[in-house]
Write a protein that holds these residues in place. Structure first.
Motif, PDB file in Angstrom:
ATOM      1  N   GLU A 181       5.084   4.590   7.164  1.00  0.00           N
ATOM      2  CA  GLU A 181       3.713   4.856   7.593  1.00  0.00           C
ATOM      3  C   GLU A 181       3.628   5.281   9.050  1.00  0.00           C
ATOM      4  O   GLU A 181       2.612   5.801   9.500  1.00  0.00           O
ATOM      5  N   LEU A 182       4.705   5.084   9.794  1.00  0.00           N
ATOM      6  CA  LEU A 182       4.685   5.433  11.225  1.00  0.00           C
ATOM      7  C   LEU A 182       5.176   6.852  11.524  1.00  0.00           C
ATOM      8  O   LEU A 182       5.054   7.324  12.646  1.00  0.00           O
ATOM      9  N   PHE A 183       5.752   7.507  10.523  1.00  0.00           N
ATOM     10  CA  PHE A 183       6.243   8.865  10.809  1.00  0.00           C
ATOM     11  C   PHE A 183       5.080   9.745  11.258  1.00  0.00           C
ATOM     12  O   PHE A 183       4.053   9.797  10.582  1.00  0.00           O
ATOM     13  N   PRO A 184       5.213  10.467  12.360  1.00  0.00           N
ATOM     14  CA  PRO A 184       4.134  11.344  12.832  1.00  0.00           C
ATOM     15  C   PRO A 184       4.127  12.661  12.067  1.00  0.00           C
ATOM     16  O   PRO A 184       4.351  13.727  12.634  1.00  0.00           O
ATOM     17  N   LYS A 185       3.859  12.548  10.751  1.00  0.00           N
ATOM     18  CA  LYS A 185       3.997  13.717   9.881  1.00  0.00           C
ATOM     19  C   LYS A 185       3.107  14.862  10.329  1.00  0.00           C
ATOM     20  O   LYS A 185       3.541  16.009  10.426  1.00  0.00           O
ATOM     21  N   GLU A 186       1.847  14.536  10.597  1.00  0.00           N
ATOM     22  CA  GLU A 186       0.904  15.581  10.975  1.00  0.00           C
ATOM     23  C   GLU A 186       1.389  16.330  12.218  1.00  0.00           C
ATOM     24  O   GLU A 186       1.370  17.557  12.263  1.00  0.00           O
ATOM     25  N   GLU A 187       1.842  15.578  13.201  1.00  0.00           N
ATOM     26  CA  GLU A 187       2.300  16.184  14.455  1.00  0.00           C
ATOM     27  C   GLU A 187       3.580  16.989  14.251  1.00  0.00           C
ATOM     28  O   GLU A 187       3.749  18.056  14.845  1.00  0.00           O
TER      29      GLU A 187
END
Lengths: 396, 396
Positions: free
Chosen positions: B39-45
């Motif tokens: 849940e912490l992966f900055p996928k959007e970024e």
């Protein structure tokens, strides 16, 4: 003081590095590279595929994944392999960091010091480097017009325990030669009979400029003695660092462990991107575009060589792939031409023959240069060779 | 029949595989993994960074690139390394497929059969696998509260020629222990004095939940005897398969050749994406977010262990990282608890000690599980251990 390198790395350093350096030499025309033509990369489509897939996926795409790689992509590779006569399950397919990683894995898994390792003569320098790091006993098998000389290979098998053979059956690097159907069948049978492993490295298969393709060697493998390697580098992009390896179960189980200790797993982000590209585009159309350009370049180089080279030279006229192989009279040293002229570069042959180190041949790449460069490069090469031959005669 | 594997791979198969299998076991609560919280992966970024960079680049981004990796990204790593006391040039930095590839390269480059290889006891299984494939002579160095026992290491150095030492100085895998400043200095000096190489594997450095960081061991290296490895896997995403290796010139030249023969080069597409992410985002803010969550999870697990474990158990209370190390009474076999209960999983210790194979310890991961899972997992673990201890006593 740092400790000594392992015995594997005490030998003289790599021919590979010079290959990369040569390709980048300024002011020279480079026939040295093995790079695909940049203008053909489907950048827009690949970028779009990334974007589209990013909208369809959640955070899990950025997590660790399986050692074998993204499953839907392996399913597509399975379908493709089937077209080449290979019937396998997706568990028999591993995504690798280019075919090079597959070569390196197999070298690591099988080769002890002194093991018998047969290669085509000449062969691909990158494979040689991976094998040489394990110090095997090399056997050079002569290349004929229809692929490697299997009678000679059989003689080696009868007198030595061979562990592996490495072959590029389609548009071989560096000669451009294709192995005949009869030889593919016989080689698979021999591997089983003499208990050696065949590494079938097949990155150029789709780059065929005339004629029709033949089944993989692995199509005739009944005993798990053939491992096939493929790659996206020449048909999509090398920066995706995506190839594949097809092997039977016992071998794949060992390779999975080796992979975990090597680099854990391939990137699922990249795997998803390629998968989406394949969903949204007809890669065969893209390959046709590539082949249209490369066919012209091959034709231009053959024409240029015919025009400018003296008649003492002999060269292959490949039906596909990246390379033309040029043989000079036996006492000419290709490296000296490179040293004395250098306004046209190529891969000289001594590093491509691990035993005989033959020095009178050149590998010429035609895919990374445009028509003008090909024309001018062939002219320079012809002049350099003529001057060398002339000087040689006058010195005598 | 396929030929025999090389001597390196004849041994019993990998503990790594079971690690991956355990992490995925159904219905169990897994303290076995080493995965970051998805849940912490900055996928959007990260997705946005790809998109933005794709608009700024041309086709060359999809070409082969240098064996060291994308240069602007290496420049950023250089700046980061400087903050940790490492003064190096970008030519001393190689982008690798995760830190695992760096470990594997160094094992390949240095280790011959029988070479002296010191490891922390216990140590990281993935590193052990890479070393074990070269059949070195292992020396276990005991872990103390402030890092490995250097007196013991010095005794080994006096009586044996050590070639390498592998250490995780920050929040060690699997104990969570940090090496003190004094030991970092002394270790760098010892490496130079006794001519061995230190592999400083530092993937958890930024995951500090209290206190301040110490300089790298390499900061005190005057002789090129320390190689530092870092990774994006724990602070950004493991699927980027991006780590780095910092080494002095002689070593880096050898590693470049090894890299070319292994997998040619890292993906410049991925390199560009990470570079753009770092341009557009404050990664330290992102790391703070990670640490806020992981700190809570660590606290929850320590609390849970205190509540549910019998007093015969001893465990570490790490200041950062991924793991807590649990020691049971010496005659308890952790594997049996796994076999008999299995509704909570962990990494049992025998594979983490290459010589002594101590069996009474467990590695517990707290980053990949939420508060409820931690509470319930600790309860299950406590019950299982109590029943095991009780049964053991009653059998006696």
């Amino acid at each position: 003081m740092i400790p000594r390198f392992s015995k594997r790395f005490e030998r003289d350093s790599s021919g590979l590095e010079s290959l990369f350096t040569l390709s980048e030499k300024k002011d020279a025309i480079s026939f040295a590279g093995g790079y695909p033509a940049e203008e053909l990369f489907p950048k827009e489509e690949l970028d779009a595929a990334f974007l589209k897939r990013s909208e369809l996926t959640d955070n899990s795409v950025y997590q660790y994944s399986s050692a074998l790689g993204y499953e839907p992509l392996r399913a597509k590779i399975r379908t493709y392999a089937k077209r080449n006569g290979i019937d396998c399950e997706i568990e028999n397919i591993m995504i690798t960091q280019g075919a090079q990683q597959g070569i390196n894995f197999l070298a690591d898994l099988f080769l002890d010091v002194g093991d018998g390792m047969a290669v085509e003569a000449p062969t691909y320098i990158g494979a040689l480097e991976a094998f040489a790091a394990r110090s095997p006993e090399f056997y050079e098998i002569e290349m004929q017009d229809d692929g490697l000389n299997l009678d000679q290979l059989e003689e080696v098998c009868k007198h030595h325990q061979l562990k592996m053979l490495y072959t590029v059956p389609n548009f071989q690097n560096p000669t451009g030669i294709c192995m005949s159907l009869a030889k593919r069948k016989r080689l698979a049978k021999m591997a089983s009979q003499y208990d050696f492993l065949v590494i079938e490295d097949d990155p150029y298969r789709e780059l065929r400029y005339e004629g029709v393709g033949l089944p993989s060697i692995k199509a005739f493998d009944m005993s798990g003695n053939v491992v096939t390697l493929g790659s996206c580098s020449k048909i999509l992009s090398p920066a995706l660092r995506t190839g594949w390896l097809i092997a039977d179960e016992t071998l794949m189980n060992a390779l999975k462990n080796l992979r975990l200790a090597s680099d854990c797993n391939p990137s699922s982000v990249v795997g998803q991107m390629i998968d989406e590209y394949l969903e949204d585009n007809d890669i065969n159309e893209h390959i046709e575009e590539i082949n249209d350009l490369y066919r012209d370049r091959r034709d231009a180089m053959i024409e240029g060589l015919k025009r400018y080279l003296p008649e003492e030279c002999d060269f292959t006229e490949p039906l596909g792939g990246f390379f033309i192989w040029l043989e000079l009279p036996e006492d000419v040293v290709a490296q000296e031409i490179l040293d004395n002229y250098g306004d046209v570069t190529f891969i000289e042959s001594s590093t491509l023959f691990p035993v005989s180190h033959r020095r009178n041949c050149m590998r010429l790449n035609f895919t990374g240069v445009n028509d003008e460069e090909i024309e001018e490069g062939c002219r320079r090469l012809g002049d350099a060779i003529k001057e060398t031959l002339y000087e040689r005669i006058s010195v005598k």
